[in-house]
Design an enzyme around this catalytic site. Sequence first.
Site, PDB file in Angstrom:
ATOM      1  N   LEU A   1      24.961  -3.482 -29.905  1.00 49.41           N
ATOM      2  CA  LEU A   1      24.889  -4.832 -30.456  1.00 49.41           C
ATOM      3  C   LEU A   1      25.114  -4.722 -31.956  1.00 49.41           C
ATOM      4  CD1 LEU A   1      21.655  -6.217 -28.694  1.00 49.41           C
ATOM      5  CD2 LEU A   1      24.031  -6.742 -28.096  1.00 49.41           C
ATOM      6  N   ASP A   2      25.683  -5.761 -32.558  1.00 49.63           N
ATOM      7  CA  ASP A   2      25.841  -5.769 -34.006  1.00 49.63           C
ATOM      8  C   ASP A   2      24.481  -5.671 -34.680  1.00 49.63           C
ATOM      9  OD1 ASP A   2      28.582  -6.072 -33.729  1.00 49.63           O
ATOM     10  OD2 ASP A   2      28.495  -8.259 -33.832  1.00 49.63           O
ATOM     11  N   LYS A   3      24.480  -5.183 -35.886  1.00 52.39           N
ATOM     12  CA  LYS A   3      23.236  -4.996 -36.643  1.00 52.39           C
ATOM     13  C   LYS A   3      22.367  -6.243 -36.642  1.00 52.39           C
ATOM     14  CE  LYS A   3      21.581  -4.206 -41.358  1.00 52.39           C
ATOM     15  NZ  LYS A   3      21.956  -3.965 -42.776  1.00 52.39           N
TER      16      LYS A   3
END
Length: 333
Positions: free
Chosen positions: A147-149
């Site tokens: 997942l993106d940050k």
Amino acid sequence: MEIPTTMTAGLMYGPKKVRIEQVDTPTPDDNEVLVKVEACGICATDVKKYTGRSSCKYPIILGHEFAGEIIEVVIPVSKPEKIVPENIPLDVIYEDNEIVLINKKPGMVVHPACGNFSGTLVNALLYRYKNLSELGGVLKPGIVHRLDKDTSGVIIVARNDRSHRILAQQFFERKIEKIYWAVIWGTLNQEEGTIEENLRRSKKDRKKFVVSFNGKRGVTHFKLLEEFYLLSLVEVKPRTGRTHQIRSHFAHIGNPIFGDPVYGGRNRKLSHLTAGERVYISRLLSIMNRQALHAKSIGFFHPSTGEFMTIEASLPDDFKVLLELLEREKKIK
């Protein structure tokens, strides 16, 4: 990473000196640094013959543009040989001997990368678990997907190589069912729909992915859950798993994810608002200082039992508060 001022590029017909000018810094989600080099006497044809490794310790991978004697290359960032386990609290939703499912908090990078070799989900996993899949290498033990940050929500981790292979195959065959919740700008012209647009990394900004006919296929299904004042809540089911797919797709149709600093979710529509609306939106942005995107559930076949499981992740506090304020304003309006 320190970029040298000169380096020797080993072309097939012999080494040539190139002058390097850094033009882009690495991001937490990117293991590469984009640089421009001035190639002294090297033409585009010669560059295409390039073997892919320099004579010094920095390997070179060719970029996609050639303009006279200026070429773009990518220098992979050096990585540590070992990741240090760190005692970081984790919200564990489910675990057994095969898998672990985590409700990732916003702001946490999934695995070590340039500039982020500590404080990641992997650092926390290594502290808590002795056994994790090794298929992802030193930097990504147990990591099957990411997942993106600043995207919160459920992520699945493999505790052994067998489970990793089985889960990876399910992702490849698109048997994994992922559901996201997103707050977007504006309203949609249909309650349900599909965004099917190819995506590739932007040539102008490597932090972004853009719609392009020569990109990789991207398919995003969505359903409107609720309309609010100026914003909407949608359920999103990505059919494919391209980087930034949901964020890029909704920005493309004119409804960027609220709060998204990369795809226009913080300032794209502010100029069209009244003074009162800008005050209201500014208050919401102060609460949601990231993209309002949450991986709410994931469905998969358990790698050992074969049972289909659906695991849900509760909303983080910032998302809850945002929805509460939107509901309150909706009642007033």
